[in-house]
Write an enzyme that holds these catalytic residues in place. Structure first.
Site, PDB file in Angstrom:
ATOM      1  N   THR A 377      35.725  31.866  45.953  1.00  0.00           N
ATOM      2  CA  THR A 377      35.951  31.870  44.514  1.00  0.00           C
ATOM      3  C   THR A 377      35.136  30.675  44.065  1.00  0.00           C
ATOM      4  OG1 THR A 377      38.138  32.816  44.723  1.00  0.00           O
ATOM      5  CG2 THR A 377      37.809  31.446  42.794  1.00  0.00           C
ATOM      6  N   THR A 395      35.943  34.724  40.197  1.00  0.00           N
ATOM      7  CA  THR A 395      35.866  35.124  41.603  1.00  0.00           C
ATOM      8  C   THR A 395      35.550  36.598  41.791  1.00  0.00           C
ATOM      9  OG1 THR A 395      37.131  35.068  43.677  1.00  0.00           O
ATOM     10  CG2 THR A 395      38.349  35.711  41.724  1.00  0.00           C
ATOM     11  N   ASN A 397      36.975  37.534  44.652  1.00  0.00           N
ATOM     12  CA  ASN A 397      38.031  37.425  45.663  1.00  0.00           C
ATOM     13  C   ASN A 397      37.400  37.047  47.000  1.00  0.00           C
ATOM     14  OD1 ASN A 397      40.596  37.278  46.647  1.00  0.00           O
ATOM     15  ND2 ASN A 397      40.709  39.418  47.232  1.00  0.00           N
ATOM     16  N   GLU A 416      39.384  42.441  44.306  1.00  0.00           N
ATOM     17  CA  GLU A 416      40.559  41.746  43.768  1.00  0.00           C
ATOM     18  C   GLU A 416      41.844  42.529  43.945  1.00  0.00           C
ATOM     19  OE1 GLU A 416      40.703  38.114  42.881  1.00  0.00           O
ATOM     20  OE2 GLU A 416      38.863  38.951  42.047  1.00  0.00           O
ATOM     21  N   ASP A 419      44.817  41.291  45.931  1.00  0.00           N
ATOM     22  CA  ASP A 419      45.788  40.290  45.472  1.00  0.00           C
ATOM     23  C   ASP A 419      47.121  40.917  45.052  1.00  0.00           C
ATOM     24  OD1 ASP A 419      44.177  38.139  45.969  1.00  0.00           O
ATOM     25  OD2 ASP A 419      43.617  37.757  43.901  1.00  0.00           O
ATOM     26  N   SER A 448      47.401  36.052  40.535  1.00  0.00           N
ATOM     27  CA  SER A 448      46.352  35.154  41.023  1.00  0.00           C
ATOM     28  C   SER A 448      46.924  33.778  41.345  1.00  0.00           C
ATOM     29  CB  SER A 448      45.291  35.008  39.929  1.00  0.00           C
ATOM     30  OG  SER A 448      44.333  34.034  40.264  1.00  0.00           O
ATOM     31  N   SER A 449      46.140  32.985  42.074  1.00  0.00           N
ATOM     32  CA  SER A 449      46.479  31.577  42.296  1.00  0.00           C
ATOM     33  C   SER A 449      45.516  30.646  41.563  1.00  0.00           C
ATOM     34  CB  SER A 449      46.425  31.255  43.786  1.00  0.00           C
ATOM     35  OG  SER A 449      47.342  32.048  44.483  1.00  0.00           O
ATOM     36  N   GLY A 469      39.944  28.773  46.982  1.00  0.00           N
ATOM     37  CA  GLY A 469      40.776  28.557  48.170  1.00  0.00           C
ATOM     38  C   GLY A 469      41.960  29.504  48.303  1.00  0.00           C
ATOM     39  N   GLY A 470      41.923  30.659  47.610  1.00  0.00           N
ATOM     40  CA  GLY A 470      43.026  31.614  47.721  1.00  0.00           C
ATOM     41  C   GLY A 470      44.331  30.950  47.314  1.00  0.00           C
TER      42      GLY A 470
END
Ligand code: DON
Length: 580
Positions: A377, A395, A397, A416, A419, A448-449, A469-470
């Site tokens: 991302t 991103t 992903n 994506e 997710d 999402s994060s 970084g997920g």
């Protein structure tokens, strides 16, 4: 803020030793970049320069963010994109804040069980590889809405640098080669991608010029016709055609009805600093606020960076916040998110009361009743001469998304959809174990994060920060803020300092090599923590941050710093912080 701190250490022999420690505990990083008029920090140096050029020519931070968004789609194809989505947090010079959600949405033909086989088990790779993994892209609509509502420059001006970089090409430096290393095998499997990103089936070499003619055409169409050229014109047709031919479900209607949402950002305070960050469909802002609210009740600065006590309090706060993330949160059009509760100081107090002072918590015990990893991302941070600040995380992903280009468009597509919860209890690419609130439904965005965050103090911008970084995006952003506010690090040190992470399940602490000393590890293990080292630096993120008025708190408080400081993560291979 004290410059020196007296610490009393009890040694095993019973002897008490008083020592003087400087507050700046970590000083192994290069100095952050400085600027008096503006700062642009991105994961690719040519994109940073595009942003600075826009600022220098009189554009504001949003203009620069839009030009950078398009430029990264060209010079940082691992995550920069037109075929993905993301979030933009904006804080205008008058203190107004807003948030643009241009994340992918599930296609109209998607179903809750689309990644499960006849026996109800996840089909390996179905949500990460191939066109079935693709969500309806939002980046172009997002950039265009940002420009129309908050920018000042004409569309053509902001697209011109990206078009030039795509049509004339750019020379690959070592950092670019490194960012391609992960994707080459995948890109080689798609003829349309291989034609662009490889030469005769082989990875591009150092010094090669990467020209992207089709992408230049797609960008030119946007420059002429705006977002409609993408969503209602030939670009959507090309993506739908490639999707249909390769087992996907994207339809023209998905593109025609895509809408950006302008949302109220999540807000909270931490030790007098005001935090503005991403609301659902991101979990980022809520989880950061929940963790900070819990930690505010402890003397983290006194306990110190990397001490067993600080780490265990962080881990327990993370454990509680990630349960809430993974079980309760989802797209706000579909789920009633408990925003008030998760940001409340009273709820943080309840959590503190549940933290055992001697023993590690147990994640299983927090599981609500009935509750059934290389990636990329990119984040960039910008501030202009007037103090308008913009934080963008967007991103595909996974690194290069599905690794496939819709023939003729030059556009890489996201994965994506991974997710979403494909099945409650089954971990996704980032090991996140999620529930029904994040189940797949047509038009819904996956949780999402991503956490583009702006911190202010006494009504003035203080810090702009975010990271890839997920699921670790949340804790990376959190730790950068804590390292500045609690531990007195300068911006570059705060971003470079080794990291730890816990996400409720799996119930273990992951740390970067050298994040914790052997004796700290022994203390934590003795309390019942399972700690593992994750040496894969690529998933620990490439944070990009700006600090206003000094390189660290001490300098800000002394009032003798430059106006802006910028830092790109030392983990990043191709990025740059450029001030002017
Ligand atoms: O939205 C999210 O939370 C993820 N799709 C972000 C992916 C990511 O950060 C990959 N990069 N390391």
């Amino acid at each position: 803020m004290q410059q020196f701190e007296l610490r009393r250490l009890s040694l095993a022999a019973g002897l008490t030793l008083s020592i003087v420690l400087t507050q700046n505990v970590f000083a192994a990083s290069p100095a952050p970049a400085e600027g008096q008029n503006g700062m642009v920090v991105t994961a690719q140096h040519l994109a940073s320069q595009v942003g600075v050029d826009v600022l220098k020519s009189g554009g504001n931070a949003v203009d620069a963010a839009v030009a950078v968004g398009y430029a990264l789609a060209v010079v940082y194809p691992t995550a920069g994109n037109l075929g993905g989505g993301g979030f933009m947090t904006i804080r205008l010079k008058d203190g107004t804040t807003t948030f643009l959600d241009f994340r992918e949405r599930a296609p109209l033909a998607s179903t809750k069980t689309m990644y499960l086989d006849a026996n109800g088990n996840p089909v390996p790779g179905a949500s990460t590889e191939g066109y079935l993994a693709v969500g309806v892209p939002g980046s172009v609509a997002g950039m265009e809405m940002a420009r129309e509502k908050y920018g000042t420059k004409p569309r053509e001006d902001l697209l011109a640098p990206a078009i030039r970089l795509a049509s004339e090409g750019f020379v690959l430096e070592p950092g670019d080669i490194a960012s391609f290393a992960d994707g080459n095998d995948m890109l080689a499997q798609d003829p349309a991608a291989a034609k662009i990103f490889l030469k005769d089936g082989k990875p591009l070499e150092l010094g090669a010029t990467l020209v992207q003619t089709d992408l230049a055409k797609s960008l030119t169409a946007i420059s002429r016709g705006g977002a409609d050229a993408f969503y209602k014109g030939e670009t959507a047709d090309l993506i739908v055609k490639a999707s249909t031919a390769n087992g996907g479900i994207l339809a023209k209607e998905d593109f025609e009805q895509y809408k950006v949402r302008e949302l109220e950002p999540v807000k909270c305070s931490y030790r007098g600093y005001d935090i503005v960050s991403s609301p659902p469909p991101s979990s980022g802002g809520l989880v950061i606020c929940e963790i900070l609210n819990v930690l505010e009740g402890y003397p983290i600065s006194y306990l110190g960076y990397g001490s067993a006590e600080t780490v265990r309090l962080m881990v327990e706060a993370m454990r509680h916040a990630f349960v809430d993330r993974n079980t309760a949160l989802g797209d706000p059009d579909f789920v009633d998110n408990p925003v008030g509760k998760l940001t409340s100081k009273a709820y943080a107090e309840e959590i503190r009361a549940r933290i055992d002072p001697y023993r590690a918590g147990v994640s299983e015990e927090l599981k609500p009743a009935g509750f059934g990893e290389s990636t990329e991302t990119t984040h960039y941070s910008i501030i202009d001469k007037d103090g308008n600040a913009v934080a963008v995380t967007y991103t595909l992903n996974g690194s290069f998304g599905i690794g496939k280009v819709a023939e003729g468009s030059g556009i890489l597509l996201n994965n994506e959809m991974d997710d979403f919860t494909m099945k409650p209890g089954v971990p996704n690419l980032y090991g996140l174990v999620q529930g029904e609130a994040n189940a797949i439904e047509p038009r819904k965005s996956p949780l999402s994060s991503m956490s583009p965050t702006i911190v202010s103090k006494d009504g003035q911008p203080f810090m702009v920060i975010g990271s890839p970084g997920g699921s670790r995006i949340i804790t990376i952003t959190l730790e950068a803020i804590m390292n500045v506010v609690d531990h007195g690090m300068d911006l570059q040190e705060a971003i470079d300092a080794p990291r730890i992470h816990h996400q409720w399940l799996p119930d273990r602490v992951v740390m970067e090599p050298h994040a914790l000393s052997p004796d700290t590890l022994r203390l934590l293990t003795g309390m019942g923590y399972k700690v593992g080292i994750d040496p894969d630096w690529s998933i620990w993120g490439e944070a990009a941050g700006i600090l206003v008025g000094g390189k660290n708190l001490k300098q800000i408080e002394a009032g003798d710093g430059a106006r802006y400081y910028g830092a790109i993560d030392s983990r990043a291979t191709a990025g740059a912080a450029i001030g002017y």
